[in-house]
Design a protein around this motif. Structure first.
Motif, PDB file in Angstrom:
ATOM      1  N   ARG A 203      -6.694  -2.780   0.905  1.00  0.00           N
ATOM      2  CA  ARG A 203      -6.055  -3.926   0.260  1.00  0.00           C
ATOM      3  C   ARG A 203      -5.279  -4.761   1.264  1.00  0.00           C
ATOM      4  O   ARG A 203      -5.352  -6.003   1.257  1.00  0.00           O
ATOM      5  CB  ARG A 203      -5.117  -3.442  -0.856  1.00  0.00           C
ATOM      6  N   PHE A 207      -5.932  -8.675   1.881  1.00  0.00           N
ATOM      7  CA  PHE A 207      -4.936  -9.694   1.555  1.00  0.00           C
ATOM      8  C   PHE A 207      -4.459 -10.429   2.809  1.00  0.00           C
ATOM      9  O   PHE A 207      -4.259 -11.649   2.779  1.00  0.00           O
ATOM     10  CB  PHE A 207      -3.749  -9.060   0.820  1.00  0.00           C
ATOM     11  N   HIS A 252       5.598 -11.686   0.011  1.00  0.00           N
ATOM     12  CA  HIS A 252       4.450 -11.808  -0.900  1.00  0.00           C
ATOM     13  C   HIS A 252       3.403 -10.742  -0.605  1.00  0.00           C
ATOM     14  O   HIS A 252       2.917 -10.061  -1.532  1.00  0.00           O
ATOM     15  CB  HIS A 252       3.830 -13.206  -0.766  1.00  0.00           C
ATOM     16  N   LEU A 253       3.039 -10.584   0.662  1.00  0.00           N
ATOM     17  CA  LEU A 253       1.998  -9.629   1.026  1.00  0.00           C
ATOM     18  C   LEU A 253       2.434  -8.198   0.733  1.00  0.00           C
ATOM     19  O   LEU A 253       1.661  -7.399   0.192  1.00  0.00           O
ATOM     20  CB  LEU A 253       1.648  -9.778   2.507  1.00  0.00           C
ATOM     21  N   SER A 255       4.626  -7.111  -1.452  1.00  0.00           N
ATOM     22  CA  SER A 255       4.655  -6.883  -2.894  1.00  0.00           C
ATOM     23  C   SER A 255       3.245  -6.736  -3.454  1.00  0.00           C
ATOM     24  O   SER A 255       2.980  -5.852  -4.286  1.00  0.00           O
ATOM     25  CB  SER A 255       5.376  -8.046  -3.583  1.00  0.00           C
ATOM     26  N   ARG A 256       2.315  -7.568  -3.002  1.00  0.00           N
ATOM     27  CA  ARG A 256       0.968  -7.500  -3.551  1.00  0.00           C
ATOM     28  C   ARG A 256       0.268  -6.205  -3.144  1.00  0.00           C
ATOM     29  O   ARG A 256      -0.461  -5.595  -3.939  1.00  0.00           O
ATOM     30  CB  ARG A 256       0.142  -8.712  -3.097  1.00  0.00           C
ATOM     31  N   ASN A 259       1.676  -3.344  -5.192  1.00  0.00           N
ATOM     32  CA  ASN A 259       1.343  -3.422  -6.621  1.00  0.00           C
ATOM     33  C   ASN A 259      -0.128  -3.716  -6.869  1.00  0.00           C
ATOM     34  O   ASN A 259      -0.513  -4.150  -7.965  1.00  0.00           O
ATOM     35  CB  ASN A 259       2.206  -4.497  -7.290  1.00  0.00           C
ATOM     36  N   GLY A 260      -0.969  -3.439  -5.869  1.00  0.00           N
ATOM     37  CA  GLY A 260      -2.397  -3.695  -6.017  1.00  0.00           C
ATOM     38  C   GLY A 260      -3.023  -2.927  -7.166  1.00  0.00           C
ATOM     39  O   GLY A 260      -3.885  -3.442  -7.886  1.00  0.00           O
ATOM     40  N   GLU A 263      -2.145  -4.561 -10.412  1.00  0.00           N
ATOM     41  CA  GLU A 263      -2.917  -5.797 -10.551  1.00  0.00           C
ATOM     42  C   GLU A 263      -4.279  -5.530 -11.188  1.00  0.00           C
ATOM     43  O   GLU A 263      -4.729  -6.263 -12.080  1.00  0.00           O
ATOM     44  CB  GLU A 263      -3.095  -6.431  -9.166  1.00  0.00           C
TER      45      GLU A 263
END
Length: 363
Positions: A203, A207, A252-253, A255-256, A259-260, A263
């Motif tokens: 991930r 990303f 942002h990266l 957190s994403r 939390n992938g 999502e």
């Protein structure tokens, strides 16, 4: 006489074809009847080419099925054992029709677990229930912890020298559970027990590649800590190729990446979790382990293992894989202020998850 010989040869060929789909019967989970000519010993026991014997425990599940397909495609696999408590015959029949070198055999239910594990070089464990909307990884614990314990007891008995890849969530706890089971059995080798955190790396690579406008295959982001929420810590200061991010991009990266999984769970709206990307990541990591077993040099991946890079007994970081499993745990490298703060948060939650796993076995 010649006619009898030809008929006998034809019967043996038919039996060989059938035997791939007909594992030995289990008394509580009867499958298809198997006569003397259909025993596995009459099969192509070592595959079409030299390779390794791999077992997938939980092969009929959402991760297990695509993972079985990907491992059947791996040229390093000569024998592939598929085990689950339901639906294994169908998955085995389906996967076995693929024209790749690995011989596939299915095993159904607890009575066949030992047969599934005997002689394996690598055991991959995706077994367990998936995460559903509103369910935390911690909610999975009571169900999946018992499954992990049972399977690891089988590994300790039947293939104690195998490399074990743990996928079952919560990985932060199930790897310590496996370690405690192996310790009690007297078979624990920390080099051979690896938690699969490759999905976090996959991930992160994807990303970050999107932000940089690069093919994610050209990006390498180390991800340390664990495999849940804030325990997932991407080291964006160590991205290869070297680059810089704004503080907004870092937030942002991070957190994403953390939390992938959520999502995907939310996007599937109750229909499942991250099964396909997890299967891809698991197959990628399994391939690295097999190349290490083969003796290839320079195989470095991130994995959640017994470690001394922090004061915690288990931690995910870059490791070098080889013939004995984890041959070297690499240092974390320089961390920036954001990453040091993230590391402290990760360690606090990891400590609780590790203790929860240990206590489950020792309570």
């Amino acid at each position: 006489m010649e006619q009898q010989r030809q008929q006998g040869a034809a019967a043996r060929r038919m039996a060989t074809l059938a035997s791939h789909l007909r594992p030995q019967r289990a008394s509580s989970h009867p499958q298809m009847e198997e006569g003397p000519l259909l025993m596995g010993s009459n099969c192509r026991a070592k595959g079409a080419a030299p390779g390794f014997k791999v077992a997938i425990l939980g092969a009929a599940g959402g991760i297990g099925q695509p993972l079985a397909l990907l491992m059947k495609m791996n040229p390093l696999v000569s024998v592939l054992h598929l085990y689950d408590v339901v639906n294994t015959p169908g998955v085995t029949a389906d996967i076995s029709h693929m024209d790749t070198g690995a011989v596939v055999r299915g095993f159904l239910g607890q009575p066949q677990l030992e047969n599934a594990l005997t002689g394996m070089d690598l055991v991959i464990i995706p077994a367990g229930v998936p995460r559903k909307p509103g369910m935390t990884r911690d909610d999975l614990f009571n169900i999946n912890a018992g499954i992990a314990r049972t399977l690891c007891e089988g590994i300790a008995k039947c293939c104690p020298k195998a490399i074990v890849n743990v996928i079952s969530n919560p990985v932060n706890s199930t790897v310590p559970i496996a370690a405690e089971v192996f310790k009690k059995a007297g078979t624990y080798d920390p080099k051979r027990l690896l938690g699969v955190t490759t999905l976090d790396v996959v991930r992160a690579n994807t990303f970050v590649g999107e932000v940089l406008g690069l093919d994610p295959r050209e990006v390498n982001v180390p991800v340390i800590g664990g495999h849940a929420g804030v325990t997932i810590l991407p080291l964006l200061s160590q991205v290869n190729p070297a680059c810089s991010f704004t503080s907004e991009e870092v937030n942002h990266l991070t957190s994403r990446i953390q939390n992938g999984g959520t999502e995907v769970v939310e996007a599937k709206a109750g229909a499942g979790s991250a099964t396909l990307s997890m299967a891809y990541a698991a197959a990628k990591f399994a391939d690295a382990c097999l190349r290490g077993l083969r003796g290839d040099a320079g195989i470095v991946e991130c994995s959640y293992v017994a470690s001394q890079v922090t004061d915690l007994p288990f931690f995910a970081s870059k490791v070098r894989l080889g013939r004995s499993g984890v041959e070297e745990i690499l240092p974390l490298g320089p961390l920036n202020e954001f990453e040091r703060a993230g590391l402290e948060k990760a360690k606090k939650e990891l400590a609780q998850s590790i203790q929860k796993g240990v206590s489950f076995i020792n309570k």
